[in-house]
Design an enzyme around this catalytic site. Structure first.
Site, PDB file in Angstrom:
ATOM      1  N   ARG A   1      -4.507   4.988  -9.426  1.00 19.63           N
ATOM      2  CA  ARG A   1      -4.036   6.254 -10.011  1.00 19.63           C
ATOM      3  C   ARG A   1      -4.225   6.236 -11.529  1.00 19.63           C
ATOM      4  NH1 ARG A   1       2.134   6.641  -8.461  1.00 19.63           N
ATOM      5  NH2 ARG A   1       1.417   5.457  -6.674  1.00 19.63           N
TER       6      ARG A   1
ATOM      7  N   LEU B   1       0.874  -1.162   0.000  1.00 19.87           N
ATOM      8  CA  LEU B   1       0.000   0.000   0.000  1.00 19.87           C
ATOM      9  C   LEU B   1       0.914   1.216   0.000  1.00 19.87           C
ATOM     10  CD1 LEU B   1      -3.030   0.678   0.096  1.00 19.87           C
ATOM     11  CD2 LEU B   1      -2.856   0.772   2.583  1.00 19.87           C
ATOM     12  N   ASP B   2       0.810   2.062  -1.021  1.00 22.63           N
ATOM     13  CA  ASP B   2       1.717   3.189  -1.202  1.00 22.63           C
ATOM     14  C   ASP B   2       1.771   4.092   0.026  1.00 22.63           C
ATOM     15  OD1 ASP B   2       2.294   2.335  -3.735  1.00 22.63           O
ATOM     16  OD2 ASP B   2       1.069   3.830  -4.759  1.00 22.63           O
ATOM     17  N   PRO B   3       2.907   4.776   0.252  1.00 20.91           N
ATOM     18  CA  PRO B   3       2.976   5.748   1.354  1.00 20.91           C
ATOM     19  C   PRO B   3       1.899   6.823   1.271  1.00 20.91           C
ATOM     20  CG  PRO B   3       5.189   5.272   0.543  1.00 20.91           C
ATOM     21  CD  PRO B   3       4.232   4.591  -0.393  1.00 20.91           C
TER      22      PRO B   3
ATOM     23  N   ALA C   1      -1.085   6.368   0.406  1.00 17.95           N
ATOM     24  CA  ALA C   1      -2.378   5.741   0.669  1.00 17.95           C
ATOM     25  C   ALA C   1      -2.442   5.303   2.130  1.00 17.95           C
ATOM     26  CB  ALA C   1      -2.598   4.548  -0.245  1.00 17.95           C
TER      27      ALA C   1
END
Length: 312
Positions: A182, A48-50, A52
């Site tokens: 995205r 999970l991206d930073p 997010a």
């Protein structure tokens, strides 16, 4: 300066539903939780991206054997889409590439969202962890290098408007694994003719796991160790969407030995297998032509460890 006390690791088994904060990578969140639990072994179930926040299931001990189930599961997100601005990388962190006027109504957005529901092809963004010649794409992106990518087929199960107006909207997105939200935001902006980027993202579900039972790192830090342990769920929760099979003691022992068992149940690609003790999870399997066949098995020690984690 006094040396930092050495952490004594211990065997911990189970699944923690973590509410990951913004600005922290999945691995950093995992390492902080691992230290708090003093766990010998731990892993997460997908990055999970930073930028997010939200649901990040963490696996400890025996539960790591079943992390792939959560990786492969459908996901659910609350995605905030900013119309009228196209940004490098497709999210809030990138520089603005282009600005266009926005004349989108709610009805326009609903029509555009409907176009993306179902199987679609997505071009993976350069700011992703996909590998090219042994390196992650985001490493090339940081160097300003564009790499040729192949479109990937994903499925958008649903995309509904939750809130918003004019140029900023929040969408509830249910999708298959591997979906780049995205990219979805950018494609949505292109379909509306004004461009868009992803301004915020929060994961609310992964398979049968939801955010409502997740805990934050701050909450975990404030707990004592027994309270933290009480937050752990059984490893079988990673397979929550699979039907259960219960075996008597003798049959359970044979299943754990990897032996196929005759069973009067319909075929199933995945089942959760339990022994005679309450919630004695043994592992996963599948049923084909009247036979129960093991897929991933726990050792007797791991079975006992999971039972101990469930004991108040």
């Amino acid at each position: 300066m006094q040396p930092r006390p050495r952490i004594v690791r211990r065997a911990v088994h189970g699944v923690l539903l973590l509410d990951k904060p913004l600005g922290l990578s999945s691995n950093d969140a995992l390492q902080r939780a691992k230290r708090l639990f003093r766990a010998e072994k731990a892993g997460h179930t997908g990055t999970l991206d930073p930028l997010a926040s939200g649901l990040l299931p963490l696996c400890f001990g025996a539960a790591t054997k079943f992390s792939q189930a959560s990786l492969d599961a459908d996901k659910r997100y609350l995605a905030t889409v900013q119309l009228g601005e196209t940004r490098f990388g497709g999210d809030l962190e990138g520089a603005v590439i282009e600005r266009r006027p926005v004349h989108t109504t709610r009805a326009d957005l609903e029509t555009a969202c409907a176009r993306f529901v179902g199987p679609i092809d997505q071009l993976p963004p350069m700011h992703s962890a996909l590998k090219h010649e042994g390196r992650a794409l985001y490493e090339y992106a940081r160097e300003g290098v564009e790499v040729e990518r192949t479109p990937r087929r994903v499925t958008i199960h649903s995309m509904a408007i939750v809130a918003g107006e004019h140029d900023r909207w929040t969408l509830d997105v249910r999708c298959s694994k591997g979906t780049y939200i995205r990219t979805l935001a950018e494609d949505l902006g292109a379909a509306l003719g004004c461009g868009a980027h992803l301004a915020g993202l929060r994961r609310t579900g992964a398979g049968g796991l939801t955010l409502d039972r997740a805990v934050t790192l701050e909450a975990l830090e404030a707990m004592d160790e027994p309270a933290r342990d009480a937050c752990l769920l059984s490893a079988d929760r990673l397979l929550a969407e699979c039907p259960e099979v219960r075996l008597a003691a003798e049959e359970a022992a044979r299943f754990l030995a990897g032996m196929r068992r005759r069973i009067d149940l319909p075929d199933a690609d995945c089942v959760r297998v339990f022994g005679p003790e309450p919630r004695a999870f043994l592992g996963s399997g599948h049923i084909a032509a009247g036979e129960l066949i093991s897929t991933r098995l726990l050792s007797p020690v791991e079975v006992q460890g999971l039972l101990q984690e469930r004991t108040p």
